[in-house]
Design a protein around this motif. Structure first.
Motif, short mmCIF file in Angstrom:
data_model
loop_
_atom_site.label_atom_id
_atom_site.label_comp_id
_atom_site.label_asym_id
_atom_site.label_seq_id
_atom_site.Cartn_x
_atom_site.Cartn_y
_atom_site.Cartn_z
N LEU A 26 18.72 -7.31 6.00
CA LEU A 26 19.33 -7.17 7.32
C LEU A 26 18.79 -8.22 8.30
CD1 LEU A 26 19.30 -3.27 7.68
CD2 LEU A 26 21.27 -4.76 7.19
N ALA A 27 17.50 -8.56 8.17
CA ALA A 27 16.93 -9.57 9.05
C ALA A 27 17.56 -10.94 8.81
CB ALA A 27 15.41 -9.64 8.85
N TYR A 28 17.82 -11.27 7.54
CA TYR A 28 18.49 -12.55 7.25
C TYR A 28 19.90 -12.57 7.83
CZ TYR A 28 15.01 -14.66 4.16
OH TYR A 28 13.89 -15.25 3.66
N LEU A 29 20.62 -11.46 7.73
CA LEU A 29 21.96 -11.41 8.32
C LEU A 29 21.89 -11.57 9.84
CD1 LEU A 29 23.64 -8.54 6.25
CD2 LEU A 29 24.09 -11.01 6.12
N ALA A 34 0.82 -1.21 0.00
CA ALA A 34 0.00 0.00 0.00
C ALA A 34 0.85 1.26 0.00
CB ALA A 34 -0.93 0.00 1.22
N GLY A 35 2.10 1.16 0.49
CA GLY A 35 2.97 2.33 0.57
C GLY A 35 3.68 2.68 -0.71
N GLY A 36 3.68 1.78 -1.70
CA GLY A 36 4.29 2.10 -2.98
C GLY A 36 5.72 1.58 -3.11
N THR A 37 6.42 2.10 -4.13
CA THR A 37 7.76 1.60 -4.46
C THR A 37 8.76 1.85 -3.34
OG1 THR A 37 7.28 2.04 -6.78
CG2 THR A 37 9.59 1.67 -6.19
N THR A 38 8.72 3.04 -2.74
CA THR A 38 9.68 3.36 -1.69
C THR A 38 9.54 2.41 -0.51
OG1 THR A 38 9.56 5.68 -2.36
CG2 THR A 38 10.53 5.21 -0.20
N ALA A 39 8.31 2.11 -0.13
CA ALA A 39 8.09 1.20 0.99
C ALA A 39 8.58 -0.21 0.66
CB ALA A 39 6.61 1.17 1.36
N LEU A 40 8.39 -0.64 -0.59
CA LEU A 40 8.87 -1.97 -0.99
C LEU A 40 10.39 -2.04 -0.98
CD1 LEU A 40 6.39 -2.82 -3.89
CD2 LEU A 40 6.45 -3.83 -1.61
N GLN A 41 11.04 -0.98 -1.41
CA GLN A 41 12.51 -0.96 -1.36
C GLN A 41 13.01 -1.00 0.08
OE1 GLN A 41 13.46 2.57 -3.56
NE2 GLN A 41 13.28 1.57 -5.57
N ALA A 42 12.34 -0.27 0.95
CA ALA A 42 12.72 -0.32 2.37
C ALA A 42 12.49 -1.71 2.95
CB ALA A 42 11.91 0.72 3.15
N LEU A 43 11.40 -2.36 2.53
CA LEU A 43 11.13 -3.71 3.01
C LEU A 43 12.21 -4.69 2.54
CD1 LEU A 43 9.24 -5.74 4.39
CD2 LEU A 43 8.03 -5.98 2.21
N ALA A 44 12.67 -4.54 1.29
CA ALA A 44 13.73 -5.41 0.79
C ALA A 44 15.02 -5.23 1.59
CB ALA A 44 13.98 -5.12 -0.69
N ALA A 45 15.34 -3.98 1.92
CA ALA A 45 16.55 -3.73 2.70
C ALA A 45 16.43 -4.30 4.11
CB ALA A 45 16.82 -2.23 2.76
#
Length: 281
Positions: A52-55, A37-48
């Protein structure tokens, strides 16, 4: 877990791990929906954040220092021999996993296409399933530990079969009561899923000799992955064949009343104009 824990404690530990996994899946689905719902910026933040969560998870796994002695495990559970084939159990596991995908795939399709219900009902089914698995997986597994694992796994099949009959009856209610009935029956299906999850993997670890537990679990996971892979394709294919064909609306068009014919005076005027148009100079 299968190497460190033993007996019924191992069953409870496996159930706790599955409950935590479902909690993570629920939180991840909620975050993904929010970021969509937040758009492209929110999806990029989620990917980052996901990277970090996997690390972080890798660092936590590395920090755990647990040493299990295979010799000690063999002394506790003396059962040498090759890894059991378990063909019947693996085949049953494919059926179990296939059926347990219904609340995630088939129910939203039925709610939307057949019952024309609000998307809120599909979300309610998912949330209910996640909450019940997280809260009841460990207590139910501990409660059923007094019975044999084969009996509990068979009982899970009976519960799931009853839930499928409930799904069939709920869809016949149509719009209105159909969606609440499906949500209620999905609770029964989730209980069957909890019973299955608390006994299936535990049964494999109990049947396999200690030195080949990993090999037996790998085969079991392969059957689980096969069921998870074929169920979406088969369910969506059945959903396509269940849709009415493109010409299904034609009987409705034929049954509609014919358009009213124009009055006789208008017909006469039209015919007169046509005749005048045909007359040459």
């Amino acid at each position: 877990m299968a190497t460190v824990a033993h007996g019924r404690d191992r069953d409870v530990a496996l159930a706790a791990g599955r409950a935590l996994r479902n909690a993570g899946l629920g939180v991840g689905a909620l975050l993904a929906a929010t970021c969509l719902a937040g758009g492209t910026t929110a999806l990029q933040a989620l990917a980052a954040v996901t990277g970090l969560a996997y690390l972080t998870a890798a660092a936590l796994a590395w920090s755990v220092h647990v040493h299990a002695s295979p010799a000690a495990a063999q002394a506790k559970e003396r059962n040498d021999g090759p890894a059991p084939r378990m063909r019947t159990l693996l085949a049953a596991n494919v059926v179990y996993v296939f059926c347990l995908n219904v609340p995630e795939i088939a129910l939203p399709l039925i709610l939307r296409n057949q019952l024309h219900a609000s998307p809120v009902w599909s979300a309610a089914v998912f949330v209910t399933n996640t909450v019940l698995v997280v809260t009841l997986q460990v207590p139910v597994t501990a409660l059923l530990s007094r019975f044999s694992r084969q009996t509990v796994l068979a009982f899970a099949g009976v519960v799931l079969s009853a839930s499928y009959l409930g799904f069939l009856a709920a869809t016949s209610l149509g719009r209105g009561w159909g969606a609440p009935a499906l949500l209620t029956v999905s609770v029964v299906c989730t209980v069957g899923e909890i019973i299955y999850a608390g006994s299936a993997t535990a049964l494999v670890t109990a049947l396999a000799p200690a030195p080949v537990v990993g090999r037996a679990l790998a085969r079991f996971q392969l059957s689980t992955g096969f069921g998870l892979a074929i169920s979406p394709a088969m369910i969506t294919s059945l959903a396509r064949t269940a849709r009415p064909p493109s010409g299904a609306a034609s009987p409705l068009r034929r049954s509609s009343p014919p358009a009213p014919s124009p009055p006789r005076r208008i017909k006469a005027r039209l015919s007169g104009r046509r005749r005048r148009g045909r007359v040459g100079p």
